[in-house]
Design a protein around this motif. Structure first.
Motif, PDB file in Angstrom:
ATOM      1  N   ASP A   1      40.938  41.159  36.397  1.00 22.99           N
ATOM      2  CA  ASP A   1      40.073  41.021  35.218  1.00 22.99           C
ATOM      3  C   ASP A   1      40.182  42.269  34.335  1.00 22.99           C
ATOM      4  O   ASP A   1      39.454  43.247  34.518  1.00 22.99           O
ATOM      5  CB  ASP A   1      38.630  40.780  35.645  1.00 22.99           C
ATOM      6  CG  ASP A   1      37.729  40.337  34.515  1.00 22.99           C
ATOM      7  OD1 ASP A   1      38.048  40.625  33.339  1.00 22.99           O
ATOM      8  OD2 ASP A   1      36.690  39.720  34.809  1.00 22.99           O
TER       9      ASP A   1
ATOM     10  N   LEU B   1      37.005  43.245  32.421  1.00 21.03           N
ATOM     11  CA  LEU B   1      36.010  43.898  33.281  1.00 21.03           C
ATOM     12  C   LEU B   1      36.367  45.371  33.477  1.00 21.03           C
ATOM     13  O   LEU B   1      35.502  46.247  33.379  1.00 21.03           O
ATOM     14  CB  LEU B   1      35.924  43.183  34.633  1.00 21.03           C
ATOM     15  CG  LEU B   1      34.981  43.788  35.662  1.00 21.03           C
ATOM     16  CD1 LEU B   1      33.566  43.935  35.122  1.00 21.03           C
ATOM     17  CD2 LEU B   1      35.004  42.950  36.944  1.00 21.03           C
TER      18      LEU B   1
ATOM     19  N   LYS C   1      35.458  47.352  30.455  1.00 19.89           N
ATOM     20  CA  LYS C   1      34.021  47.647  30.418  1.00 19.89           C
ATOM     21  C   LYS C   1      33.657  48.768  31.384  1.00 19.89           C
ATOM     22  O   LYS C   1      32.810  49.615  31.077  1.00 19.89           O
ATOM     23  CB  LYS C   1      33.212  46.382  30.709  1.00 19.89           C
ATOM     24  CG  LYS C   1      33.305  45.361  29.585  1.00 19.89           C
ATOM     25  CD  LYS C   1      32.564  44.079  29.932  1.00 19.89           C
ATOM     26  CE  LYS C   1      32.692  43.061  28.814  1.00 19.89           C
ATOM     27  NZ  LYS C   1      32.002  41.802  29.143  1.00 19.89           N
TER      28      LYS C   1
ATOM     29  N   HIS D   1      29.853  40.486  34.609  1.00 19.43           N
ATOM     30  CA  HIS D   1      30.278  41.836  34.238  1.00 19.43           C
ATOM     31  C   HIS D   1      29.139  42.844  34.255  1.00 19.43           C
ATOM     32  O   HIS D   1      29.317  43.966  34.745  1.00 19.43           O
ATOM     33  CB  HIS D   1      30.958  41.814  32.869  1.00 19.43           C
ATOM     34  CG  HIS D   1      32.328  41.206  32.899  1.00 19.43           C
ATOM     35  ND1 HIS D   1      33.162  41.208  31.804  1.00 19.43           N
ATOM     36  CD2 HIS D   1      33.036  40.575  33.881  1.00 19.43           C
ATOM     37  CE1 HIS D   1      34.310  40.621  32.116  1.00 19.43           C
ATOM     38  NE2 HIS D   1      34.242  40.220  33.358  1.00 19.43           N
TER      39      HIS D   1
END
Length: 167
Positions: A22, A25, A28, A128
């Protein structure tokens, strides 16, 4: 043991960086924990390095020999399993989590069926935002140096023998 040359805490992952990884993700994570280095070890087949190139705290090593992974793992302050929840990962038993636990490291994983077996030994997250919160908890745990939790993780990993699996 790996240490970031700039003295930052290390949020790490090793393994294939493929369609189940991901990237958003991880973006972030890097943005929220800008004071840490996000160290990604493995062969990148999805262009993750290019997608994350604008983030100064994300570093890729590429693939490293398996016997060199402990050098990096023991330097992690938090170990990640940042997988997309897709049909493939829903059927995956993530071997790297056992390896992370064998080093006593706090682990943050997406909530997959096979991660439930680890119970409170790891931080499991759905979505997330929950994953980011769990990374924060793992870093706090790592900073605190709670040897009791680290030993519980190592003890669990030691029990994961072929004889145990057969039983």
């Amino acid at each position: 043991v790996y240490r970031d040359p700039r003295g930052r805490r290390v949020i790490g992952y090793y393994g294939a960086i493929a369609e189940w990884f991901d990237v958003e993700l991880v973006r972030k994570v890097a943005e929220r924990f800008a004071d840490c280095v996000v160290l990604l070890i493995g062969h990148d087949t999805i262009g993750a390095a290019a997608a994350l190139s604008g983030l100064g705290n994300v570093e890729f090593t590429g693939e490293v020999p398996y016997d060199e992974l402990p050098f990096y793992l023991h330097g992690f302050d938090a170990a990640l399993l940042p997988f997309r929840v897709i049909e493939l990962t829903m059927a995956t038993n993530p071997v790297k989590v056992y390896e992370y636990l064998s080093a006593g490291k706090p682990v943050v994983a997406v909530d997959l069926p096979e991660t439930a077996q680890f119970g409170e030994l790891i931080h499991r997250a759905r979505g997330h935002e929950a994953f980011l919160d769990a990374v924060s908890l793992a870093l706090d745990e790592s900073r605190g140096g709670d040897e009791r939790h680290a030993e519980a993780r190592r003890a669990f990993a030691r029990e994961q023998t072929w004889a145990h699996r057969a039983r």
